[in-house]
Design an enzyme around this catalytic site. Structure first.
Site, PDB file in Angstrom:
ATOM      1  CG  ASP A  66      -0.239  -0.385   2.500  1.00 47.09           C
ATOM      2  OD1 ASP A  66       1.001  -0.527   2.536  1.00 47.09           O
ATOM      3  OD2 ASP A  66      -1.062  -0.722   3.595  1.00 47.09           O
ATOM      4  CG  ASP A 135      -9.071  -0.371  11.738  1.00 48.44           C
ATOM      5  OD1 ASP A 135      -8.176  -1.279  11.410  1.00 48.44           O
ATOM      6  OD2 ASP A 135      -9.503   0.708  11.198  1.00 48.44           O
ATOM      7  CG  HIS A 137      -6.011  -1.670   8.549  1.00 49.16           C
ATOM      8  ND1 HIS A 137      -5.977  -0.451   9.708  1.00 49.16           N
ATOM      9  CD2 HIS A 137      -4.551  -1.788   8.413  1.00 49.16           C
ATOM     10  CE1 HIS A 137      -4.793   0.060   9.736  1.00 49.16           C
ATOM     11  NE2 HIS A 137      -4.034  -0.648   9.066  1.00 49.16           N
ATOM     12  CD  GLU A 142      -8.552   1.654   7.902  1.00 48.87           C
ATOM     13  OE1 GLU A 142      -8.954   0.651   8.390  1.00 48.87           O
ATOM     14  OE2 GLU A 142      -8.021   2.617   7.888  1.00 48.87           O
TER      15      GLU A 142
HETATM   16  C1  GLP Z   1      -0.493   0.659   8.690  1.00 47.61           C
HETATM   17  C2  GLP Z   1      -0.149  -0.392   7.298  1.00 47.61           C
HETATM   18  C3  GLP Z   1      -0.394  -1.759   7.732  1.00 47.61           C
HETATM   19  C4  GLP Z   1       0.007  -2.039   8.985  1.00 47.61           C
HETATM   20  C5  GLP Z   1      -0.581  -1.726  10.144  1.00 47.61           C
HETATM   21  C6  GLP Z   1      -0.015  -2.139  11.400  1.00 47.61           C
HETATM   22  O1  GLP Z   1      -1.422   1.363   8.503  1.00 47.61           O
HETATM   23  N1  GLP Z   1      -0.952   0.163   6.232  1.00 47.61           N
HETATM   24  O2  GLP Z   1       0.148  -2.417   6.164  1.00 47.61           O
HETATM   25  O3  GLP Z   1       0.023  -3.547   8.973  1.00 47.61           O
HETATM   26  O4  GLP Z   1      -0.605  -0.169   9.749  1.00 47.61           O
HETATM   27  O5  GLP Z   1       1.238  -1.021  11.753  1.00 47.61           O
HETATM   28  P1  GLP Z   1       2.026  -1.481  12.756  1.00 47.61           P
HETATM   29  O6  GLP Z   1       2.757  -2.766  12.377  1.00 47.61           O
HETATM   30  O7  GLP Z   1       3.160  -0.182  12.721  1.00 47.61           O
HETATM   31  O8  GLP Z   1       1.485  -1.723  13.931  1.00 47.61           O
END
Ligand code: GLP
Length: 259
Positions: A66, A135, A137, A142
């Site tokens: 992404d 949440d 995702h 989302e």
């Molecule tokens: C972000 C990314 C996701 C990631 C998630 C968790 O928004 N787009 O790909 O898995 O949040 O982030 P973190 O690994 O820093 O907790």
């Protein structure tokens, strides 16, 4: 059901996944890696650095999940910049073989389709790393994202913008839109490896692995994948109902199986 592996630390998880990636690259020098951003996959990238010394990575390809929409070109918090900093440079990958969805406003209408085409032309992803948002995702899909969705522009939830505000001067600087591989795109990867660490992820993990399969919790899509591995530390495992069974199954995992 996905295989759930509970390990003592993110470092242990990083080593386990890195070993699997090295085996893949040795077997298939032009392997296609599905790269994730966020803090969660960092132990994997760190563990890969020493393990890839002496391994030919010149043909390895990669696709990020992404990207934010509308950040200025070269912004250090763009996922393109993060992937170069955390993955491409430390691992010595060829930047020309690593793709990130294009989040610039110029051409955004067809950026999703272009990315899908590139993924198809590459023959699909061999191993897809995934984190999970609080949440539920995955990528930036989302709650409410269709299980059949493809790479497209999405609007971030306020929760995600708050979670990610730590990387920006203030929450107002966090983009409102993103472009993300869809759940349908992610499900085409041949092996999903979802990682989660810390108590803040415990509910999302339990929902994804043991709850109802629902678009309200996009991570629950892993339950529909034929080869999904969920790797968590004790804190992220703390809401799992069948934790004892997962520990027992992993302790008795046949050695030939790999991940
Ligand atoms: C972000 C990314 C996701 C990631 C998630 C968790 O928004 N787009 O790909 O898995 O949040 O982030 P973190 O690994 O820093 O907790």
């Amino acid at each position: 059901m996905a295989e759930v592996i509970i390990l003592p630390s993110p470092t242990a998880a990083g080593s386990l996944v890195a070993d699997e990636i090295v085996r893949l690259v040795q077997r298939r020098p032009d392997a296609v890696l599905g790269l994730a951003t966020g803090s969660t996959p960092l132990p994997v990238y760190k563990a890969l650095v020493p393990r890839l010394q002496g391994v030919d990575v010149s043909q390895v390809r990669g696709f990020a999940l992404d990207e934010y929409v509308g950040l200025p070109e070269g912004d250090p918090e763009s996922y393109r910049a993060v992937i170069e900093r955390e993955v491409v440079r430390p691992l010595g990958l060829d930047p020309a073989r690593i793709q990130v969805p294009k989040g610039s406003l110029d051409g955004i209408e067809h950026a999703g389709e272009d990315y899908e085409r590139a993924l198809t032309e590459a023959g699909g992803v061999d191993i897809q790393l995934l984190g999970i948002g609080t949440d539920g995702h995955i990528g930036f899909n989302e709650p409410g994202s269709s299980f059949a969705s493809l790479t497209r522009v999405k609007t971030l939830t306020e929760q995600t913008r708050e979670d990610n505000a730590r990387f920006f001067p203030s929450i107002d600087d966090v983009p409102v839109h993103c472009i993300t591989q869809g759940l349908g795109t992610i499900m085409r990867a041949r092996h999903l490896v979802l990682l989660a660490f810390g108590a803040g992820k415990a509910d999302a993990v339990a929902g994804a692995v043991e709850g109802a399969v629902t678009a309200s919790l996009p991570g629950s899509a892993v339950q529909l994948h034929p080869h999904a591995t969920v790797i968590v530390d004790e804190a992220a495992a703390s809401s799992l109902r069948f934790a004892d069974y997962y520990r027992y199954a992993f302790a008795n995992k046949p050695a030939w199986q790999g991940l």
